[in-house]
Each structure stands twice: as structure tokens, then as C-alpha cells.
Write a protein that holds these residues in place. Structure first.
Motif, mmCIF file in Angstrom:
data_model
loop_
_atom_site.group_PDB
_atom_site.id
_atom_site.type_symbol
_atom_site.label_atom_id
_atom_site.label_comp_id
_atom_site.label_asym_id
_atom_site.label_seq_id
_atom_site.Cartn_x
_atom_site.Cartn_y
_atom_site.Cartn_z
ATOM 1 N N LYS A 13 0.838 -1.199 0.000
ATOM 2 C CA LYS A 13 0.000 0.000 0.000
ATOM 3 C C LYS A 13 0.876 1.254 0.000
ATOM 4 N N GLY A 14 0.329 2.348 -0.538
ATOM 5 C CA GLY A 14 1.075 3.597 -0.581
ATOM 6 C C GLY A 14 1.817 3.753 -1.898
ATOM 7 N N ILE A 15 2.746 4.705 -1.936
ATOM 8 C CA ILE A 15 3.547 4.935 -3.139
ATOM 9 C C ILE A 15 4.553 3.796 -3.282
ATOM 10 N N VAL A 16 4.390 3.035 -4.344
ATOM 11 C CA VAL A 16 5.216 1.850 -4.577
ATOM 12 C C VAL A 16 6.350 2.140 -5.557
ATOM 13 N N LYS A 17 6.057 3.011 -6.530
ATOM 14 C CA LYS A 17 7.052 3.323 -7.567
ATOM 15 C C LYS A 17 7.368 4.808 -7.588
ATOM 16 N N ALA A 18 8.653 5.134 -7.638
ATOM 17 C CA ALA A 18 9.088 6.523 -7.788
ATOM 18 C C ALA A 18 9.922 6.635 -9.057
ATOM 19 N N ASN A 19 9.524 7.552 -9.930
ATOM 20 C CA ASN A 19 10.325 7.863 -11.112
ATOM 21 C C ASN A 19 11.288 8.988 -10.734
ATOM 22 N N PHE A 20 12.552 8.662 -10.594
ATOM 23 C CA PHE A 20 13.562 9.642 -10.219
ATOM 24 C C PHE A 20 14.253 10.182 -11.474
ATOM 25 N N SER A 21 13.973 11.421 -11.821
ATOM 26 C CA SER A 21 14.752 12.097 -12.859
ATOM 27 C C SER A 21 15.924 12.748 -12.128
ATOM 28 N N VAL A 22 17.062 12.074 -12.108
ATOM 29 C CA VAL A 22 18.144 12.450 -11.191
ATOM 30 C C VAL A 22 18.988 13.631 -11.675
ATOM 31 N N LYS A 289 1.909 15.856 -15.946
ATOM 32 C CA LYS A 289 1.296 16.831 -15.059
ATOM 33 C C LYS A 289 2.420 17.608 -14.392
ATOM 34 N N SER A 290 2.871 18.675 -15.058
ATOM 35 C CA SER A 290 4.076 19.371 -14.619
ATOM 36 C C SER A 290 3.871 20.246 -13.388
ATOM 37 N N GLN A 291 2.597 20.446 -12.976
ATOM 38 C CA GLN A 291 2.361 21.225 -11.764
ATOM 39 C C GLN A 291 2.898 20.453 -10.554
ATOM 40 N N PRO A 292 3.862 21.018 -9.821
ATOM 41 C CA PRO A 292 4.413 20.306 -8.660
ATOM 42 C C PRO A 292 3.406 20.215 -7.517
ATOM 43 N N LEU A 293 3.353 19.050 -6.898
ATOM 44 C CA LEU A 293 2.511 18.862 -5.708
ATOM 45 C C LEU A 293 3.194 19.462 -4.490
ATOM 46 N N ASP A 300 10.092 16.107 4.756
ATOM 47 C CA ASP A 300 11.055 15.188 5.355
ATOM 48 C C ASP A 300 11.391 14.030 4.414
ATOM 49 N N TYR A 301 11.373 14.316 3.115
ATOM 50 C CA TYR A 301 11.745 13.359 2.071
ATOM 51 C C TYR A 301 10.829 12.125 2.039
ATOM 52 N N ASP A 302 9.613 12.262 2.531
ATOM 53 C CA ASP A 302 8.652 11.158 2.574
ATOM 54 C C ASP A 302 7.566 11.391 1.520
ATOM 55 N N LEU A 303 7.565 10.586 0.468
ATOM 56 C CA LEU A 303 6.597 10.749 -0.612
ATOM 57 C C LEU A 303 5.170 10.515 -0.145
ATOM 58 N N ASN A 304 4.968 9.542 0.740
ATOM 59 C CA ASN A 304 3.614 9.263 1.233
ATOM 60 C C ASN A 304 3.049 10.445 2.016
ATOM 61 N N ARG A 305 3.907 11.071 2.777
ATOM 62 C CA ARG A 305 3.483 12.235 3.559
ATOM 63 C C ARG A 305 3.073 13.375 2.625
ATOM 64 N N LEU A 306 3.876 13.596 1.576
ATOM 65 C CA LEU A 306 3.556 14.660 0.620
ATOM 66 C C LEU A 306 2.242 14.356 -0.096
ATOM 67 N N SER A 308 -0.224 12.408 0.771
ATOM 68 C CA SER A 308 -1.367 12.452 1.689
ATOM 69 C C SER A 308 -1.841 13.882 1.929
ATOM 70 N N SER A 309 -0.900 14.821 1.952
ATOM 71 C CA SER A 309 -1.247 16.217 2.204
ATOM 72 C C SER A 309 -1.832 16.905 0.969
ATOM 73 N N GLN A 310 -1.696 16.259 -0.185
ATOM 74 C CA GLN A 310 -2.143 16.881 -1.445
ATOM 75 C C GLN A 310 -3.252 16.077 -2.119
ATOM 76 N N LYS A 311 -4.048 15.365 -1.341
ATOM 77 C CA LYS A 311 -5.087 14.501 -1.915
ATOM 78 C C LYS A 311 -6.089 15.279 -2.766
ATOM 79 N N ASN A 312 -6.487 16.451 -2.287
ATOM 80 C CA ASN A 312 -7.469 17.247 -3.035
ATOM 81 C C ASN A 312 -6.901 17.724 -4.369
ATOM 82 N N GLU A 313 -5.647 18.175 -4.341
ATOM 83 C CA GLU A 313 -5.029 18.641 -5.579
ATOM 84 C C GLU A 313 -4.865 17.489 -6.568
#
Length: 349
Positions: A13-22, A289-293, A300-306, A308-313
Motif C-alpha cells: 500500500k502507498g507509493i510503490v514506484k518513484a520515477n527519479f529524474s536524477v 502533469k508538470s504542476q508540482p505537488l 522530510d523526504y517522505d513521498l507518502n506524507r507529501l 497524503s497532504s495533497q489529496k485534493n489537488e
């Protein structure tokens, strides 16, 4: 090993995949991608890039993360890739990496050390190859680009004999500049007795987007000619394959025409199971979707936290999205919707 990894991803559950454009650093001058122009036009942006230590922190803080996809720019040009791959937490089960193949020895050494150090982690490497020698070199804007990709593929292919957790394929992007060249490339392989076939490829379709630094930042879909080319290329692939890359690619191509011509909306997990992180830490729902969340540094470098805080957007972005069908998101869909994958297999026949 592949089946086990798939099972682990599916049930997380949660964010399983991250696409890192490094990084946006690139040593090629491709016709279809203008990322290489970014630091020529705005060199001060380079200082804003996240370090690999920061990308590692994202991997550690986002405890649900299982799959990291690494792209750029050219990832091998960013210092620290080798240390990053072996420092990743055990929770990361799959690493996929795109390379233009410009540095054969470097990428081979990096993957070899990573495979030795983390034998239970899968490594998939895609090497760019967009046609026979003269076509590929012209598309990539660099003499010798074809030979570089060939050398990279062969060296990595040798690793697959030694390490069962290493997989390599070519990535061919269908663009307006190489229509009809896939079959020509296969004929070139046959003529030169090069040990590769259609089954050694994954296919992408040319689209414009802000990420690629195109003038049309809103993005545009593949042309009808590109879609017709995709449908013709499907027939080059084996109908039955135990190779997940080959299976997914065939289904991707078959469903691309259905999506773009019939406008049939396919499922999407962007912002739910996967996100895109650009070189500066700005998190997007997906590549288009180039608009940053938000910036990952503020969470704190936690994708799930970010997320979760942007569910409406994210909900608003989903509702306004006209949709797409690109490998970075479609493969995730096929992985998390097995019945949809089966439906795609049937249609690809």
C-alpha cells in the motif's frame, strides 16, 4: 524472482514506484528531446539538483517504496550513481534505469557491482537505440552513438549470464524522424549476425511535454503515423513470451492505438501508486502533469506524507487530466491491474 517481486509490489500500500529524474545533464543532442538545452540556457539550475544522498533519503523515508525508475538527462553523468544503487534499503526490490548508452564501461561496472552487492534486487537497464547506425546517430546528434549503444548492450548482456538479477533491453522510440526504421534495424541485426531480436526491445512513442523542454509545454499526443507504426511493430514481437518486458511492450503497443484513436480511457495509478520526482525535488503526479505537488524537502523526504497532504489537488489533477498512455505509467497500470493486462494480451493477438 520476477514473480516474487511482482507479488511484493502488488500487495504493498502507498507509493510503490518513484520515477527519479536524477539530473538534466546530457551529453547527447537528440532531435526529439531538448533536456540537453536546459543547462545551456540556465546553467545556475544545476546547483539546485538533489544529490544522490537526498534521493537515497527519499528511498529510506518512503517505507512503501519498492520500485525505483531512474532517468534523466543521462544518469551515468551524475556523480554517485554507483554508491546510490548499493546503498538503497532492502525494501527496494526493483531498479530500472534508462541510459543513452554513451558510457559502456561505466554503466557495466556500476550494474555489476550493484548486482553483486544486492543479489535479491532486480536490475533492468534500457539502452537507447532508434534505428540503423546512420539513423540513430542522426537522431541522437552524436557520431558513434549507435556503436556506443551496441557496446553497452553487449557488455550488459554478458552480465545477465553471470547475474540472474540483471536484465537488459534496447529502448526504441518511434518518432517522426525514424518511421519505418524498426524493421530496417532488425534486418541490419540479421545481416550482421548481431545477437538481438524484437524480443530484446521495449518501445516508446514520441510525445511532447514540458519535461523534455519542448516548446509545446502543454504536451501533444503521438501522430497517426506514429500510431500506425506502433501497430505494425506489434507483429514483430513474439505472441507468447515469459519475458515480462516483451509481454508488457506488446500489450502497451496494442492498447496505444485503442487509447489514442478511440479515446478509450485506461486505468491510471499516477499519484496513487507512483509519482515523478524531478532533479530539484519537485514531486509531480506524473511526467505530463508538470504542476508540482510540493518539494520533497518540505516533507522530510517522505513521498507518502507529501501525497497524503495533497489529496485534493491530486483529485483535481485526475479529474482535469485528458489522459495518456506512456510506458512510465502504463506499465504500472498493467502491473496493478492483472485483468486489464490479460485483456491487453488478448487484444494484442
Amino acid at each position: 524472482m520476477i514473480a516474487k517481486t511482482w507479488f511484493q509490489l502488488y500487495h504493498t500500500k502507498g507509493i510503490v514506484k518513484a520515477n527519479f529524474s536524477v539530473t538534466n545533464i546530457c551529453n547527447y543532442r537528440c532531435n526529439h528531446c531538448n533536456i540537453w538545452r536546459k543547462y545551456l540556457e540556465n546553467p545556475e539550475l544545476l546547483r539546485r539538483e538533489l544529490s544522490f544522498k537526498e534521493f537515497l533519503k527519499i528511498s529510506e523515508q518512503t517505507t512503501s517504496l519498492r520500485w525505483i525508475s531512474i532517468t534523466g538527462g543521462e544518469p551515468t553523468l551524475k556523480k554517485g550513481l554507483d554508491k546510490f544503487l548499493i546503498a538503497l534499503p532492502d525494501s527496494i526490490k526493483l531498479v530500472s534505469l534508462n541510459t543513452n548508452g554513451s558510457l559502456p564501461n561505466k554503466i557495466t561496472d556500476i550494474i555489476k557491482i550493484a548486482a553483486e552487492t544486492m543479489p535479491k534486487r532486480l536490475f533492468y537497464v534500457s539502452v537507447s537505440l532508434d534505428g540503423p547506425p546512420e539513423v540513430h546517430d542522426k537522431l541522437r546528434g552524436i557520431p558513434g552513438a549507435f556503436e556506443n549503444s551496441i557496446s553497452t548492450f553487449l557488455q550488459l548482456k554478458q552480465l545477465t549470464d553471470e547475474f540472474k538479477n540483471v536484465h537488459v533491453n534496447f529502448e526504441y522510440t518511434i518518432t517522426p524522424w525514424n518511421l519505418g526504421q524498426f524493421e530496417a534495424l532488425l534486418r541490419y541485426f540479421n545481416k550482421t549476425k548481431f545477437p538481438a531480436s524484437a524480443a530484446d526491445f521495449v518501445i516508446s512513442l514520441y510525445e511532447t511535454a514540458a519535461y523534455y523542454h519542448h516548446d509545446d509545454s502543454r504536451g501533444s499526443k503521438p501522430t497517426l503515423k506514429i500510431l500506425k507504426e506502433a501497430q505494425r511493430i506489434v507483429s514483430c514481437f513474439p505472441r507468447i513470451s515469459l519475458n515480462p518486458s516483451t509481454l508488457f511492450c506488446r500489450v502497451f503497443l496494442a492498447l496505444s492505438s485503442e487509447y489514442y484513436t478511440k479515446r478509450k480511457r485506461h486505468p491510471c495509478f499516477a499519484g496513487e501508486k507512483s509519482v515523478w520526482v524531478n532533479p530539484y525535488g519537485e514531486v509531480q503526479m506524473c511526467i505530463y502533469k508538470s504542476q508540482p505537488l510540493g518539494n520533497i524537502k518540505d516533507y522530510d523526504y517522505d513521498l507518502n506524507r507529501l501525497v497524503s497532504s495533497q489529496k485534493n489537488e491530486i483529485l483535481e489533477l485526475r479529474n482535469s487530466c485528458k489522459g495518456c498512455w506512456t510506458p512510465c505509467e502504463s506499465y504500472t497500470t498493467l502491473m496493478f491491474r492483472p485483468l486489464f493486462l490479460i485483456e491487453g494480451v488478448v487484444k494484442s493477438w
